[in-house]
Motif scaffolding. Structure first.
Motif, PDB file in Angstrom:
ATOM      1  N   ASP A 263      -0.051   2.328  -6.671  1.00  0.00           N
ATOM      2  CA  ASP A 263      -0.803   3.025  -5.633  1.00  0.00           C
ATOM      3  C   ASP A 263      -1.075   2.055  -4.484  1.00  0.00           C
ATOM      4  O   ASP A 263      -1.222   0.847  -4.686  1.00  0.00           O
ATOM      5  CB  ASP A 263      -2.120   3.573  -6.198  1.00  0.00           C
ATOM      6  CG  ASP A 263      -3.060   2.463  -6.645  1.00  0.00           C
ATOM      7  OD1 ASP A 263      -4.036   2.186  -5.939  1.00  0.00           O
ATOM      8  OD2 ASP A 263      -2.786   1.846  -7.697  1.00  0.00           O
ATOM      9  N   ASP A 264      -1.146   2.581  -3.265  1.00  0.00           N
ATOM     10  CA  ASP A 264      -1.249   1.719  -2.087  1.00  0.00           C
ATOM     11  C   ASP A 264      -2.504   0.856  -2.088  1.00  0.00           C
ATOM     12  O   ASP A 264      -2.450  -0.331  -1.756  1.00  0.00           O
ATOM     13  CB  ASP A 264      -1.199   2.584  -0.822  1.00  0.00           C
ATOM     14  CG  ASP A 264       0.204   3.103  -0.544  1.00  0.00           C
ATOM     15  OD1 ASP A 264       1.162   2.519  -1.080  1.00  0.00           O
ATOM     16  OD2 ASP A 264       0.338   4.090   0.193  1.00  0.00           O
ATOM     17  N   ASP A 265      -3.632   1.431  -2.446  1.00  0.00           N
ATOM     18  CA  ASP A 265      -4.875   0.658  -2.431  1.00  0.00           C
ATOM     19  C   ASP A 265      -4.831  -0.480  -3.449  1.00  0.00           C
ATOM     20  O   ASP A 265      -5.179  -1.628  -3.137  1.00  0.00           O
ATOM     21  CB  ASP A 265      -6.073   1.567  -2.724  1.00  0.00           C
ATOM     22  CG  ASP A 265      -6.357   2.535  -1.588  1.00  0.00           C
ATOM     23  OD1 ASP A 265      -5.895   2.263  -0.457  1.00  0.00           O
ATOM     24  OD2 ASP A 265      -7.010   3.569  -1.833  1.00  0.00           O
ATOM     25  N   GLY A 266      -4.391  -0.165  -4.677  1.00  0.00           N
ATOM     26  CA  GLY A 266      -4.307  -1.186  -5.720  1.00  0.00           C
ATOM     27  C   GLY A 266      -3.311  -2.272  -5.376  1.00  0.00           C
ATOM     28  O   GLY A 266      -3.563  -3.460  -5.598  1.00  0.00           O
ATOM     29  N   ALA A 267      -2.167  -1.877  -4.806  1.00  0.00           N
ATOM     30  CA  ALA A 267      -1.146  -2.857  -4.441  1.00  0.00           C
ATOM     31  C   ALA A 267      -1.639  -3.758  -3.314  1.00  0.00           C
ATOM     32  O   ALA A 267      -1.394  -4.971  -3.313  1.00  0.00           O
ATOM     33  CB  ALA A 267       0.136  -2.142  -4.028  1.00  0.00           C
ATOM     34  N   GLY A 268      -2.356  -3.174  -2.352  1.00  0.00           N
ATOM     35  CA  GLY A 268      -2.884  -3.961  -1.247  1.00  0.00           C
ATOM     36  C   GLY A 268      -3.874  -5.018  -1.711  1.00  0.00           C
ATOM     37  O   GLY A 268      -3.844  -6.169  -1.261  1.00  0.00           O
ATOM     38  N   LEU A 269      -4.746  -4.636  -2.632  1.00  0.00           N
ATOM     39  CA  LEU A 269      -5.710  -5.594  -3.172  1.00  0.00           C
ATOM     40  C   LEU A 269      -5.016  -6.678  -3.987  1.00  0.00           C
ATOM     41  O   LEU A 269      -5.356  -7.869  -3.896  1.00  0.00           O
ATOM     42  CB  LEU A 269      -6.731  -4.857  -4.058  1.00  0.00           C
ATOM     43  CG  LEU A 269      -7.772  -3.997  -3.330  1.00  0.00           C
ATOM     44  CD1 LEU A 269      -8.574  -3.183  -4.335  1.00  0.00           C
ATOM     45  CD2 LEU A 269      -8.704  -4.886  -2.492  1.00  0.00           C
ATOM     46  N   ALA A 270      -4.031  -6.271  -4.781  1.00  0.00           N
ATOM     47  CA  ALA A 270      -3.349  -7.227  -5.649  1.00  0.00           C
ATOM     48  C   ALA A 270      -2.580  -8.278  -4.858  1.00  0.00           C
ATOM     49  O   ALA A 270      -2.516  -9.443  -5.256  1.00  0.00           O
ATOM     50  CB  ALA A 270      -2.422  -6.487  -6.601  1.00  0.00           C
ATOM     51  N   VAL A 271      -1.980  -7.883  -3.728  1.00  0.00           N
ATOM     52  CA  VAL A 271      -1.212  -8.866  -2.962  1.00  0.00           C
ATOM     53  C   VAL A 271      -2.134  -9.909  -2.339  1.00  0.00           C
ATOM     54  O   VAL A 271      -1.733 -11.072  -2.127  1.00  0.00           O
ATOM     55  CB  VAL A 271      -0.336  -8.164  -1.893  1.00  0.00           C
ATOM     56  CG1 VAL A 271      -1.143  -7.802  -0.634  1.00  0.00           C
ATOM     57  CG2 VAL A 271       0.860  -9.034  -1.513  1.00  0.00           C
TER      58      VAL A 271
ATOM     59  N   GLY B 145       9.365  -1.260  -6.991  1.00  0.00           N
ATOM     60  CA  GLY B 145       8.998   0.149  -7.129  1.00  0.00           C
ATOM     61  C   GLY B 145       8.114   0.608  -5.990  1.00  0.00           C
ATOM     62  O   GLY B 145       8.425   0.392  -4.822  1.00  0.00           O
ATOM     63  N   GLY B 146       6.981   1.242  -6.316  1.00  0.00           N
ATOM     64  CA  GLY B 146       6.086   1.766  -5.291  1.00  0.00           C
ATOM     65  C   GLY B 146       5.029   0.762  -4.874  1.00  0.00           C
ATOM     66  O   GLY B 146       4.913  -0.330  -5.425  1.00  0.00           O
ATOM     67  N   GLY B 147       4.243   1.163  -3.851  1.00  0.00           N
ATOM     68  CA  GLY B 147       3.131   0.353  -3.393  1.00  0.00           C
ATOM     69  C   GLY B 147       3.405  -0.468  -2.148  1.00  0.00           C
ATOM     70  O   GLY B 147       2.509  -1.143  -1.640  1.00  0.00           O
ATOM     71  N   ILE B 148       4.637  -0.400  -1.622  1.00  0.00           N
ATOM     72  CA  ILE B 148       4.973  -1.282  -0.494  1.00  0.00           C
ATOM     73  C   ILE B 148       4.186  -0.931   0.763  1.00  0.00           C
ATOM     74  O   ILE B 148       3.821  -1.814   1.543  1.00  0.00           O
ATOM     75  CB  ILE B 148       6.490  -1.285  -0.216  1.00  0.00           C
ATOM     76  CG1 ILE B 148       6.820  -2.400   0.787  1.00  0.00           C
ATOM     77  CG2 ILE B 148       6.972   0.072   0.260  1.00  0.00           C
ATOM     78  CD1 ILE B 148       8.292  -2.675   0.934  1.00  0.00           C
ATOM     79  N   SER B 149       3.860   0.345   0.977  1.00  0.00           N
ATOM     80  CA  SER B 149       3.102   0.717   2.174  1.00  0.00           C
ATOM     81  C   SER B 149       1.710   0.087   2.151  1.00  0.00           C
ATOM     82  O   SER B 149       1.221  -0.408   3.177  1.00  0.00           O
ATOM     83  CB  SER B 149       2.990   2.238   2.280  1.00  0.00           C
ATOM     84  OG  SER B 149       4.244   2.808   2.582  1.00  0.00           O
ATOM     85  N   GLY B 150       1.070   0.106   0.989  1.00  0.00           N
ATOM     86  CA  GLY B 150      -0.249  -0.519   0.865  1.00  0.00           C
ATOM     87  C   GLY B 150      -0.192  -2.014   1.065  1.00  0.00           C
ATOM     88  O   GLY B 150      -1.090  -2.615   1.673  1.00  0.00           O
TER      89      GLY B 150
END
Length: 339
Positions: free
Chosen positions: A228-236, A253-258
């Protein structure tokens, strides 16, 4: 149309291999099994002996089975299956769509029992023993399984339809190395799930190219990364804190937009190369804004169509059933983001 081995196997309740052995008069087959096969063949011939009547047009019941996972891409596949209704009608395919929680062995085996009545399955598999068992049960029942987008190569699936994900990962690795040039640092490979074979193959492909051709770059893998975008953004942001020399990020996979949004907001995008998959309206806009450097994409609807055709080719014993084209990986940059 003559009775095919698949039809005989389903009617007799045996595998296609057993039908082949009976038709070759293999004496190792038990007499009662051979009798069942011969009776099934005779019954099918009688049903097709329709003199003076127009031939019956066959239709095929094909189940499209997707994993019950939180994934924008899988949701995108589901939409494309629904939007392919007219194509399926044209090819006499009656599609049914299922989402299955493959993480539970009992649920997967129970689900397999529901699938026996279908003519064929098109499956996006997760790498669990119960899923391999599902494929094996279908094969034993004469129901061909075509894996799509993500493969399960060790299983008895009839065919795989989708891009070569190892090559997609290698392509991402080559682009990453070329974009970074002589810079020295770490490239993070972010995967949403170790149970999706496509993501494992992409990760392997990129790491191979970096090890072969770009010794100035070391890679680290972060499996089970949030899609998910929010989770991916925080993780990076956590990655940036842990790896001060981070110069590139590859999202399998997914999450690149976040991730792109988080890097822009923090001001870190200027020092990073960001590469990922799935061209959407959002990622196209981010390519144009230089928030993402490269997006690799595939023809989702075309692959859905080819998978359906591969399934009915197996049902009809069509020679060349495996000659379904291997789809190409498309490369999108800022210059062709809206092409």
């Amino acid at each position: 149309m003559p009775a095919t081995r698949m039809m005989i196997a389903r009617r007799a309740g045996v595998s296609v291999a057993t039908v082949d052995r009976v038709l070759r008069d293999d004496q190792a087959v038990r007499p009662e099994t051979a009798d069942r096969v011969h009776l099934a063949l005779a019954a099918l011939r009688d049903e097709r002996a329709s003199r003076g009547r127009p031939a019956k047009i066959n239709t095929y019941r094909v189940a499209f089975v997707l994993p019950q996972v939180n994934s924008r891409f899988i949701d995108h596949v589901e939409r494309n299956i629904a939007l392919s209704a007219s194509f399926f009608r044209e090819h006499r395919i009656i599609p049914s769509l299922y989402r299955c929680d493959f993480t539970t062995h009992r649920d997967t085996i129970a689900f397999a029992e529901q699938m026996i009545d279908y003519d064929a399955l098109v499956l996006v598999p997760l790498d669990y023993p119960a899923v391999e068992r599902l494929v094996e049960d279908m094969s034993d029942a004469g129901v061909p399984v075509v894996t799509v987008f993500s493969d399960l190569p060790a299983s008895r699936r009839a065919a795989y339809v989708g891009v070569d994900n190892r090559i997609a990962g290698r392509t991402a690795g080559l682009l990453m190395g070329r974009f970074l040039g002589a810079r020295i640092g770490t490239v993070a490979i972010l995967s949403a799930s170790s149970r999706l074979h496509d993501q494992l193959e992409r990760r392997t492909g990129l790491s191979q190219v970096l090890e072969e051709d770009f010794r100035n770059l070391r890679w680290i893998a972060e499996p089970d990364f949030a899609e998910d975008d929010d989770g991916a953004g925080l993780a990076v942001q956590g990655l940036l804190a842990r790896y001060q020399d981070l110069v590139g990020v590859y999202v399998t996979g997914g999450g690149i937009s976040g991730i792109a949004t988080a890097l822009q907001e923090s001001g870190d995008k200027a020092r990073l190369v960001l590469i990922g998959h799935e061209c959407t309206a959002e990622t196209r806009a981010q390519l144009s804004e230089r928030a993402i450097d490269v997006i690799l994409d595939q023809d989702v609807r075309g692959i859905v169509h080819w998978a359906g055709l591969a399934a009915i080719n197996f049902l009809n014993d069509v020679r060349g059933a495996l000659a379904i084209p291997t789809p190409e990986t498309r490369i999108y940059l800022r210059e062709n983001a809206h092409a």
